[in-house]
Design an enzyme around this catalytic site. Structure first.
Site, PDB file in Angstrom:
ATOM      1  N   ASN A 113       0.852  -1.200   0.000  1.00 25.35           N
ATOM      2  CA  ASN A 113       0.000   0.000   0.000  1.00 25.35           C
ATOM      3  C   ASN A 113       0.879   1.238   0.000  1.00 25.35           C
ATOM      4  OD1 ASN A 113      -2.323   1.735   0.410  1.00 25.35           O
ATOM      5  ND2 ASN A 113      -1.748   1.886   2.572  1.00 25.35           N
ATOM      6  N   HIS A 115       0.787   4.982   1.326  1.00 25.76           N
ATOM      7  CA  HIS A 115       0.024   5.764   2.300  1.00 25.76           C
ATOM      8  C   HIS A 115       0.625   7.160   2.397  1.00 25.76           C
ATOM      9  CE1 HIS A 115      -2.390   6.597   5.853  1.00 25.76           C
ATOM     10  NE2 HIS A 115      -1.300   7.165   6.357  1.00 25.76           N
ATOM     11  N   SER A 142       4.616   6.781   2.417  1.00 21.20           N
ATOM     12  CA  SER A 142       5.273   5.518   2.757  1.00 21.20           C
ATOM     13  C   SER A 142       4.699   4.390   1.907  1.00 21.20           C
ATOM     14  CB  SER A 142       5.015   5.160   4.229  1.00 21.20           C
ATOM     15  OG  SER A 142       5.373   6.219   5.102  1.00 21.20           O
ATOM     16  N   ASP A 151      -2.619   0.332   8.112  1.00 21.63           N
ATOM     17  CA  ASP A 151      -1.469   1.224   7.898  1.00 21.63           C
ATOM     18  C   ASP A 151      -0.334   0.931   8.879  1.00 21.63           C
ATOM     19  OD1 ASP A 151      -2.762   2.568   5.801  1.00 21.63           O
ATOM     20  OD2 ASP A 151      -3.743   3.948   7.183  1.00 21.63           O
TER      21      ASP A 151
HETATM   22  N1  NHR Z   1      -6.580  -3.069   4.958  1.00 21.26           N
HETATM   23  C1  NHR Z   1      -5.793  -3.637   5.864  1.00 21.26           C
HETATM   24  N2  NHR Z   1      -6.258  -4.756   6.440  1.00 21.26           N
HETATM   25  N3  NHR Z   1      -4.589  -3.153   6.235  1.00 21.26           N
HETATM   26  C2  NHR Z   1      -4.136  -2.014   5.678  1.00 21.26           C
HETATM   27  O1  NHR Z   1      -2.946  -1.560   6.045  1.00 21.26           O
HETATM   28  C3  NHR Z   1      -4.921  -1.336   4.712  1.00 21.26           C
HETATM   29  C4  NHR Z   1      -6.162  -1.894   4.372  1.00 21.26           C
HETATM   30  C5  NHR Z   1      -6.984  -1.270   3.434  1.00 21.26           C
HETATM   31  C6  NHR Z   1      -6.615  -0.074   2.869  1.00 21.26           C
HETATM   32  C7  NHR Z   1      -5.080   1.861   2.686  1.00 21.26           C
HETATM   33  C8  NHR Z   1      -5.277   2.900   3.821  1.00 21.26           C
HETATM   34  C9  NHR Z   1      -4.477   4.184   3.585  1.00 21.26           C
HETATM   35  O2  NHR Z   1      -3.394   4.135   2.977  1.00 21.26           O
HETATM   36  C10 NHR Z   1      -5.402   0.510   3.223  1.00 21.26           C
HETATM   37  C11 NHR Z   1      -4.538  -0.112   4.137  1.00 21.26           C
HETATM   38  C12 NHR Z   1      -9.043   3.281   3.755  1.00 21.26           C
HETATM   39  C13 NHR Z   1      -9.318   3.556   5.088  1.00 21.26           C
HETATM   40  C14 NHR Z   1     -10.740   3.763   5.549  1.00 21.26           C
HETATM   41  O3  NHR Z   1     -10.968   4.171   6.684  1.00 21.26           O
HETATM   42  C15 NHR Z   1      -8.265   3.628   5.976  1.00 21.26           C
HETATM   43  C16 NHR Z   1      -6.969   3.402   5.553  1.00 21.26           C
HETATM   44  C17 NHR Z   1      -6.698   3.128   4.212  1.00 21.26           C
HETATM   45  C18 NHR Z   1      -7.733   3.078   3.319  1.00 21.26           C
HETATM   46  N4  NHR Z   1     -11.761   3.431   4.707  1.00 21.26           N
HETATM   47  C19 NHR Z   1     -13.191   3.532   4.998  1.00 21.26           C
HETATM   48  C20 NHR Z   1     -13.803   2.142   5.230  1.00 21.26           C
HETATM   49  O4  NHR Z   1     -14.825   2.098   5.936  1.00 21.26           O
HETATM   50  C21 NHR Z   1     -13.947   4.164   3.849  1.00 21.26           C
HETATM   51  C22 NHR Z   1     -13.456   5.512   3.512  1.00 21.26           C
HETATM   52  C23 NHR Z   1     -13.956   6.038   2.150  1.00 21.26           C
HETATM   53  O5  NHR Z   1     -14.578   5.295   1.384  1.00 21.26           O
HETATM   54  O6  NHR Z   1     -13.620   7.192   1.833  1.00 21.26           O
HETATM   55  O7  NHR Z   1     -13.309   1.127   4.659  1.00 21.26           O
HETATM   56  O8  NHR Z   1      -4.864   5.247   4.090  1.00 21.26           O
HETATM   57  C1  GAR Z   2      -2.579   9.131  -2.857  1.00 21.90           C
HETATM   58  O1  GAR Z   2      -2.074  10.279  -2.220  1.00 21.90           O
HETATM   59  C2  GAR Z   2      -2.484   7.927  -1.943  1.00 21.90           C
HETATM   60  O2  GAR Z   2      -1.315   7.920  -1.159  1.00 21.90           O
HETATM   61  C3  GAR Z   2      -3.687   8.149  -1.088  1.00 21.90           C
HETATM   62  O3  GAR Z   2      -4.691   8.630  -1.943  1.00 21.90           O
HETATM   63  C4  GAR Z   2      -4.081   9.277  -3.070  1.00 21.90           C
HETATM   64  C5  GAR Z   2      -4.552   8.566  -4.320  1.00 21.90           C
HETATM   65  O4  GAR Z   2      -4.167   9.289  -5.455  1.00 21.90           O
HETATM   66  N1  GAR Z   2      -4.126   6.956  -0.451  1.00 21.90           N
HETATM   67  C6  GAR Z   2      -4.966   6.968   0.566  1.00 21.90           C
HETATM   68  O5  GAR Z   2      -5.331   7.981   1.104  1.00 21.90           O
HETATM   69  C7  GAR Z   2      -5.447   5.591   1.004  1.00 21.90           C
HETATM   70  N2  GAR Z   2      -6.398   5.766   2.051  1.00 21.90           N
HETATM   71  P1  GAR Z   2      -4.228   8.622  -6.894  1.00 21.90           P
HETATM   72  O6  GAR Z   2      -5.583   7.938  -7.002  1.00 21.90           O
HETATM   73  O7  GAR Z   2      -4.102   9.771  -7.830  1.00 21.90           O
HETATM   74  O8  GAR Z   2      -3.093   7.640  -6.990  1.00 21.90           O
END
Ligand code: NHR
Ligand code: GAR
Length: 218
Positions: A113, A115, A142, A151
């Site tokens: 991922n 982040h 990262s 994360d």
């Molecule tokens: N899943 C696991 N198990 N572990 C990780 O490290 C993950 C993951 C899924 C996604 C990306 C992450 C980021 O880089 C990621 C890492 C979505 C949310 C979230 O709260 C949090 C972190 C990340 C991605 N999502 C909400 C949910 O209910 C919906 C938010 C929306 O749709 O806008 O899933 O930040």
């Molecule tokens: C990027 O900044 C990525 O790191 C972040 O969303 C953007 C996606 O941009 N990811 C998250 O916030 C995951 N929760 P992109 O669609 O243009 O690649």
């Protein structure tokens, strides 16, 4: 796992604009690239990332999370779509759905991922806003292995970006995003060259357990 020419098959999961996907598409187009994107999957039917994939001739699938009663059934459909592309690596590039433990286990050690923060700082959402509110002088992004801990999986590499006076969420996000486009292809390239691995709960690069994330990109 690998395509006929020996490159690593990569599936990219997106939810939005897909500019990181574009950076991977561009990197994969180089003759020297060790990876090839065999499929792009979005949970959002309207994601611009899907159009980028189509423009590059990459097959796409939509697995719309709103059509599933719970996270387990969504993740099962997502896994089926991913496995249809037989990837050796799954990359979350702006993918916005939290994944279940079963799903994460299926792709253990072969899911990354990107982040938008200097992990372990600012896990979760709205990282740029929270970084500005906290008054940090340095921010960034990262790339980490995906584990059960949101994360919280081992970080492989980071880019650092100085916060400027007068930065707002958009300006800071834009400068971080530009550097993400260097970071992500770099790490995916390392993985495709067997240089990076997840072992004993740690990230390894070139046969050594990382004591801290690698700073990208020289
Ligand atoms: N899943 C696991 N198990 N572990 C990780 O490290 C993950 C993951 C899924 C996604 C990306 C992450 C980021 O880089 C990621 C890492 C979505 C949310 C979230 O709260 C949090 C972190 C990340 C991605 N999502 C909400 C949910 O209910 C919906 C938010 C929306 O749709 O806008 O899933 O930040
Ligand atoms: C990027 O900044 C990525 O790191 C972040 O969303 C953007 C996606 O941009 N990811 C998250 O916030 C995951 N929760 P992109 O669609 O243009 O690649």
């Amino acid at each position: 796992m690998s395509t006929t020419d020996g490159r690593l098959a990569v599936v990219v999961l997106v939810s939005g604009s897909g500019s990181n996907l574009q950076a991977l598409i561009d990197a994969a187009a180089s003759p020297a690239s060790r990876f090839c994107i065999t499929g792009v999957i979005s949970n959002r039917p309207g994601a611009l990332g899907l159009q980028r994939a189509v423009a590059a001739g990459i097959p796409t699938r939509v697995v719309d999370h709103t059509l599933f009663p719970d996270r387990h059934s969504f993740d099962a459909a997502l896994a089926e779509a991913i496995d249809g592309f037989s990837p050796g690596l799954v990359v979350l590039a702006g993918f916005m759905r939290i994944l279940t433990s079963d799903f994460v286990g299926r792709y253990a050690g072969r899911m990354l991922n990107i982040h938008p923060s200097l992990l372990p700082e600012f896990q979760g959402l709205h990282t740029h806003r929270r970084a500005l509110e906290a008054g940090v002088r340095e921010h960034g992004a990262s790339v980490h292995f995906v584990t059960d801990e949101l994360d919280g999986g081992p970080v492989i590499a980071q880019v650092r970006v100085a916060v400027k006076t007068g930065d707002d969420e958009a300006s800071l996000a834009g400068r971080v995003l530009a550097r993400e486009h260097e970071l992500l292809p770099q790490v995916v390239g390392w993985f495709a060259s067997d240089r990076v691995a997840l072992r004993d709960g740690r990230a390894w690069l070139d046969g050594k357990a990382l004591q801290e994330p690698v700073e990208c990109c020289a």
